[in-house]
Design a protein around this motif. Structure first.
Motif, short mmCIF file in Angstrom:
data_model
loop_
_atom_site.label_atom_id
_atom_site.label_comp_id
_atom_site.label_asym_id
_atom_site.label_seq_id
_atom_site.Cartn_x
_atom_site.Cartn_y
_atom_site.Cartn_z
N GLY A 1 0.81 -1.22 0.00
CA GLY A 1 0.00 0.00 0.00
C GLY A 1 0.84 1.26 0.00
O GLY A 1 0.32 2.37 0.13
N ASN A 2 2.16 1.08 -0.11
CA ASN A 2 3.11 2.18 -0.24
C ASN A 2 3.08 3.16 0.93
O ASN A 2 2.88 2.75 2.06
N VAL A 3 3.29 4.44 0.65
CA VAL A 3 3.45 5.43 1.72
C VAL A 3 2.20 5.51 2.59
O VAL A 3 2.30 5.68 3.81
N ARG A 4 1.04 5.37 1.98
CA ARG A 4 -0.21 5.45 2.75
C ARG A 4 -0.29 4.33 3.80
O ARG A 4 -0.72 4.56 4.93
N GLU A 5 0.14 3.14 3.42
CA GLU A 5 0.13 2.01 4.36
C GLU A 5 1.16 2.21 5.47
O GLU A 5 0.90 1.90 6.65
N LEU A 6 2.35 2.72 5.11
CA LEU A 6 3.38 3.01 6.11
C LEU A 6 2.87 4.05 7.10
O LEU A 6 3.07 3.91 8.32
N GLU A 7 2.22 5.08 6.61
CA GLU A 7 1.70 6.14 7.48
C GLU A 7 0.69 5.57 8.48
O GLU A 7 0.70 5.91 9.67
N ALA A 8 -0.19 4.67 8.00
CA ALA A 8 -1.19 4.06 8.88
C ALA A 8 -0.53 3.22 9.97
O ALA A 8 -0.95 3.23 11.13
N ALA A 9 0.55 2.50 9.61
CA ALA A 9 1.26 1.66 10.58
C ALA A 9 1.94 2.52 11.64
O ALA A 9 1.91 2.19 12.84
N VAL A 10 2.56 3.61 11.21
CA VAL A 10 3.24 4.50 12.15
C VAL A 10 2.23 5.21 13.06
O VAL A 10 2.50 5.45 14.24
N GLU A 11 1.07 5.52 12.54
CA GLU A 11 0.03 6.15 13.35
C GLU A 11 -0.55 5.18 14.37
O GLU A 11 -0.92 5.56 15.49
N TYR A 12 -0.61 3.90 13.99
CA TYR A 12 -1.19 2.87 14.86
C TYR A 12 -0.27 2.51 16.03
O TYR A 12 -0.72 2.38 17.17
N ALA A 13 1.01 2.37 15.75
CA ALA A 13 1.95 1.85 16.75
C ALA A 13 2.00 2.66 18.05
O ALA A 13 1.99 2.06 19.15
N ALA B 1 8.70 -3.62 18.73
CA ALA B 1 8.23 -4.41 17.59
C ALA B 1 6.83 -4.95 17.83
O ALA B 1 6.00 -5.01 16.92
N GLU B 2 6.54 -5.33 19.07
CA GLU B 2 5.21 -5.90 19.40
C GLU B 2 4.08 -4.88 19.29
O GLU B 2 2.91 -5.25 19.28
N ASP B 3 4.44 -3.60 19.21
CA ASP B 3 3.43 -2.55 19.08
C ASP B 3 3.00 -2.32 17.63
O ASP B 3 2.04 -1.58 17.37
N LEU B 4 3.72 -2.91 16.68
CA LEU B 4 3.40 -2.74 15.26
C LEU B 4 2.16 -3.52 14.89
O LEU B 4 1.76 -4.45 15.61
N PRO B 5 1.51 -3.19 13.76
CA PRO B 5 0.35 -3.96 13.30
C PRO B 5 0.68 -5.45 13.19
O PRO B 5 1.81 -5.82 12.85
N VAL B 6 -0.30 -6.30 13.45
CA VAL B 6 -0.10 -7.75 13.49
C VAL B 6 0.50 -8.28 12.18
O VAL B 6 1.34 -9.18 12.20
N LYS B 7 0.09 -7.72 11.06
CA LYS B 7 0.56 -8.22 9.77
C LYS B 7 2.08 -8.06 9.59
O LYS B 7 2.69 -8.72 8.75
N LEU B 8 2.69 -7.20 10.38
CA LEU B 8 4.14 -7.00 10.30
C LEU B 8 4.91 -7.93 11.23
O LEU B 8 6.14 -7.92 11.24
N LEU B 9 4.20 -8.74 12.01
CA LEU B 9 4.84 -9.54 13.05
C LEU B 9 4.90 -11.02 12.72
O LEU B 9 5.10 -11.84 13.62
N SER B 10 4.71 -11.40 11.48
CA SER B 10 4.81 -12.81 11.10
C SER B 10 6.25 -13.28 11.24
O SER B 10 7.19 -12.47 11.21
N ASP B 11 6.44 -14.58 11.39
CA ASP B 11 7.78 -15.13 11.52
C ASP B 11 8.65 -14.80 10.31
O ASP B 11 9.85 -14.57 10.42
N GLU B 12 7.99 -14.77 9.14
CA GLU B 12 8.72 -14.49 7.89
C GLU B 12 9.39 -13.12 7.94
O GLU B 12 10.57 -12.97 7.62
N PHE B 13 8.64 -12.11 8.39
CA PHE B 13 9.19 -10.77 8.42
C PHE B 13 10.17 -10.58 9.57
O PHE B 13 11.13 -9.82 9.45
N LYS B 14 9.95 -11.30 10.67
CA LYS B 14 10.91 -11.23 11.77
C LYS B 14 12.27 -11.79 11.35
O LYS B 14 13.31 -11.24 11.69
N GLN B 15 12.22 -12.89 10.60
CA GLN B 15 13.47 -13.49 10.12
C GLN B 15 14.18 -12.56 9.14
O GLN B 15 15.39 -12.38 9.18
#
Length: 390
Positions: free
Chosen positions: A291-303, A314-328
């Motif tokens: 979702g590009n910059v708009r999606e990044l802005e929403a994530a930063v506003e949420y955290a 890291a645990e404060d970020l949206p759930v979709k960013l906390l998958s094992d794949e992205f953590k690795q």
């Protein structure tokens, strides 16, 4: 043996100085060539041509520098090579009257580009009017754009001018132009060609001087081939086409964008001295951001809303960013190598340029391809950072 230079190379160097080379093939540096210059044929030595061409390139470099010196990016943020290229394109097209088609994925900031064009144009003091063509039905869009007369339809209790007229002397931004119906496309084409609009229910035309900037996240050329978008309107709109890069193609801009959005989040939440932990920032830096910059802005506003203190984990970020794949992926990304010593953005860009040049073995063409810029831009970057190209 004398050093040789190709005709193609000299033509490329000579193009900007308005001289045209005439049939000479491979020539050595001491050979005399004939050039067509302002309608006359004069003998020139290759060395003279190269000297003239170099001066022309230097003048073009200085011209670009002057353009950017007076350029305002408005709300646009970023200093990556692709954004610098975009700024240059905006600076070049802003002073003209030509229509502009802005292409880019959703959330890349196409309206910000349109506003930057307006703000850097002679129309900057006049109105900038934006309309989302995909948000309205055909009849509503027609009435919104062109206005209507009293009694032209139910609820039309008075004459009303449309957004096209409101943009008279300024700029009209047609967002999501690819969503318009075939019938609406005909009306838009007529207005663009004639410079006149007709209010709904009226029999007379009104001349309006508005610069048109359109935007879409669709592939309009493909839509033209399938018959969903008029070819004549496409060519009328795309006199100048600008491409806004997706966020995944300019990852070095992410920390700067995060800082901007975090500052805004502080104002919204009332929390002070907010900052992301190193782990959280790593995840933000490696996430794909479809979702590009708009999606990044929403994530930063949420955290910050989830954070218990001033440090956002890291645990404060949206759930979709906390998958094992992205953590690795984040664990493999050594962010400290980029800015552990907190360099300036210019220094960060310089370091990356040096790194790419080393990785490409000094091959300018390959380095330019990796950076996503042309060779001229690579040359300018090297000059700006005082890096000698081998």
């Amino acid at each position: 043996e004398m050093e040789r230079i190709s005709a193609k190379t000299i033509c490329e160097f000579s193009e900007k100085s308005h001289r045209k080379l005439v049939r000479f093939g491979q020539q050595n540096r001491n050979a005399e060539l004939k050039l067509t210059k302002f309608g006359t044929t004069e003998p020139f030595k290759v060395n003279e041509i190269l000297a003239t061409a170099r001066r022309a390139l230097e003048q073009n470099f200085e011209k670009d520098t002057i353009q950017l010196k007076h350029f305002t990016s408005g709300a646009m943020v970023g200093s990556s090579p692709k954004m610098i290229e975009l700024y240059k394109e905006i600076a070049r097209v802003a002073p003209t009257r030509s229509t502009v088609l802005i292409l880019g994925e959703s959330g890349t900031g196409k309206e910000l580009v349109a506003r930057a064009i307006h703000q850097n144009s002679p129309r900057a003091d006049a109105s900038f009017v934006a309309v989302n063509c995909g948000a309205l039905s055909e009849s509503l869009l027609e009435a919104e754009l062109f206005g209507h007369t009293k009694g032209s339809f139910t609820g039309a209790n008075a004459d009303r001018r449309g957004l096209w007229e409101e943009a008279d002397g300024g700029t009209l931004f047609l967002d999501e132009i690819g969503e318009t119906s075939p019938a609406m496309q005909v009306k838009l084409l007529r207005a663009l060609q004639e410079g006149e609009i007709r209010r709904v229910g009226s029999t007379g035309n009104r001349r309006v001087d508005a610069r048109i900037i359109a935007a879409t996240n669709q592939n309009l050329e493909a839509e033209v081939k399938t018959g969903n978008f008029r070819e004549d309107l496409f060519y009328r709109l795309s006199v100048i086409a600008l491409c806004v890069p997706p966020l995944r193609e300019r990852p070095t801009d992410i920390p700067v964008l995060v800082e901007k959005f975090l500052h805004r989040a502080q104002e919204n939440t009332g929390k002070e001295n907010l900052r992301f932990s190193a782990d959280a920032l790593k995840i933000l830096s490696v996430y794909e951001w479809k979702g590009n910059v708009r999606e990044l802005e929403a994530a930063v506003e949420y955290a910050p809303l989830r954070a218990r203190g001033s440090e956002i984990l890291a645990e404060d970020l949206p759930v979709k960013l906390l998958s094992d794949e992205f953590k690795q992926a984040a664990s493999r990304f050594n962010l400290s190598q980029l800015y552990a010593d907190l360099p300036s953005l210019d220094e960060l860009e310089k370091r990356y340029l040096i790194y790419v040049l080393k990785k490409s073995g000094g091959n300018r063409t390959k380095a330019a391809e990796i950076l996503g810029v042309d060779r001229r831009t690579l040359y300018r970057m090297a000059v700006r950072f005082k890096i000698e190209l081998e």
